[in-house]
Design a protein around this motif. Structure first.
Motif, PDB file in Angstrom:
ATOM      1  N   GLN A  12      76.551  38.168  31.919  1.00 18.12           N
ATOM      2  CA  GLN A  12      77.371  37.954  30.718  1.00 18.12           C
ATOM      3  C   GLN A  12      78.476  38.999  30.636  1.00 18.12           C
ATOM      4  O   GLN A  12      79.617  38.683  30.295  1.00 18.12           O
ATOM      5  CB  GLN A  12      76.506  38.004  29.452  1.00 18.12           C
ATOM      6  CG  GLN A  12      75.708  36.741  29.207  1.00 18.12           C
ATOM      7  CD  GLN A  12      76.610  35.538  29.014  1.00 18.12           C
ATOM      8  OE1 GLN A  12      76.768  34.720  29.921  1.00 18.12           O
ATOM      9  NE2 GLN A  12      77.224  35.422  27.857  1.00 18.12           N
ATOM     10  N   THR A  34      82.498  38.265  30.765  1.00 17.94           N
ATOM     11  CA  THR A  34      83.444  38.735  29.752  1.00 17.94           C
ATOM     12  C   THR A  34      84.641  39.417  30.406  1.00 17.94           C
ATOM     13  O   THR A  34      85.797  39.171  30.035  1.00 17.94           O
ATOM     14  CB  THR A  34      82.741  39.705  28.783  1.00 17.94           C
ATOM     15  OG1 THR A  34      81.670  39.007  28.132  1.00 17.94           O
ATOM     16  CG2 THR A  34      83.703  40.246  27.743  1.00 17.94           C
ATOM     17  N   ARG A  35      84.366  40.267  31.408  1.00 16.66           N
ATOM     18  CA  ARG A  35      85.443  40.952  32.130  1.00 16.66           C
ATOM     19  C   ARG A  35      86.337  39.946  32.859  1.00 16.66           C
ATOM     20  O   ARG A  35      87.564  40.100  32.887  1.00 16.66           O
ATOM     21  CB  ARG A  35      84.857  41.952  33.130  1.00 16.66           C
ATOM     22  CG  ARG A  35      84.160  43.126  32.482  1.00 16.66           C
ATOM     23  CD  ARG A  35      83.559  44.097  33.503  1.00 16.66           C
ATOM     24  NE  ARG A  35      84.642  44.716  34.264  1.00 16.66           N
ATOM     25  CZ  ARG A  35      84.743  44.659  35.592  1.00 16.66           C
ATOM     26  NH1 ARG A  35      83.841  44.040  36.323  1.00 16.66           N
ATOM     27  NH2 ARG A  35      85.742  45.253  36.210  1.00 16.66           N
ATOM     28  N   HIS A  61      86.847  36.742  32.087  1.00 15.74           N
ATOM     29  CA  HIS A  61      87.655  36.002  31.110  1.00 15.74           C
ATOM     30  C   HIS A  61      88.812  36.858  30.605  1.00 15.74           C
ATOM     31  O   HIS A  61      89.916  36.337  30.370  1.00 15.74           O
ATOM     32  CB  HIS A  61      86.793  35.501  29.947  1.00 15.74           C
ATOM     33  CG  HIS A  61      85.992  34.286  30.276  1.00 15.74           C
ATOM     34  ND1 HIS A  61      86.559  33.057  30.527  1.00 15.74           N
ATOM     35  CD2 HIS A  61      84.655  34.108  30.418  1.00 15.74           C
ATOM     36  CE1 HIS A  61      85.618  32.173  30.794  1.00 15.74           C
ATOM     37  NE2 HIS A  61      84.451  32.796  30.749  1.00 15.74           N
TER      38      HIS A  61
END
Length: 112
Positions: free
Chosen positions: A64, A68-69, A71
């Motif tokens: 996850q 996030t990184r 995206h």
């Protein structure tokens, strides 16, 4: 960074996001609730199952964070900021981006 390089990094990022989804699918079973029925499994087997569950959840949390990184890197591509350090504004080395396309800082700023 030219458009073809940016498109190549976008493809790398999207491929890695797909790999993360596949890893999540494979690891989903390991995150399920462990049955506490002592008649079904022994105490040590249950402890082993709980440890495996904790490891599966930790792996999911790491995926996850990476997602996030990635995206955020896609957002930088869309904004035209990809490949430039978030701190100093200098261009991030292509080799660094190939190893980690989500890198948002040049090596000097990342080192502190």
């Amino acid at each position: 960074m030219n458009e073809s390089e940016t498109a190549r990094f976008r493809a790398l990022i999207e491929a890695r996001l797909g790999e993360l989804d596949d890893e999540d699918d494979r690891g989903a079973a390991g995150q399920e609730t462990v049955a506490l029925d002592q008649q079904a499994i022994g105490r040590l087997s249950r402890m082993d199952a709980l440890q495996n569950q904790a490891m599966a959840k930790a792996g999911h949390a790491r995926r996850q964070a990476e997602r996030t990184r990635l995206h955020a890197a896609l957002a930088r591509i869309d904004e035209g900021e990809f490949g430039y350090c978030e701190d100093c504004g200098e261009e991030i080395a292509t080799g660094r981006l190939e190893l980690d396309p989500a890198a948002g800082k040049c090596i000097h700023c990342a080192a502190g």
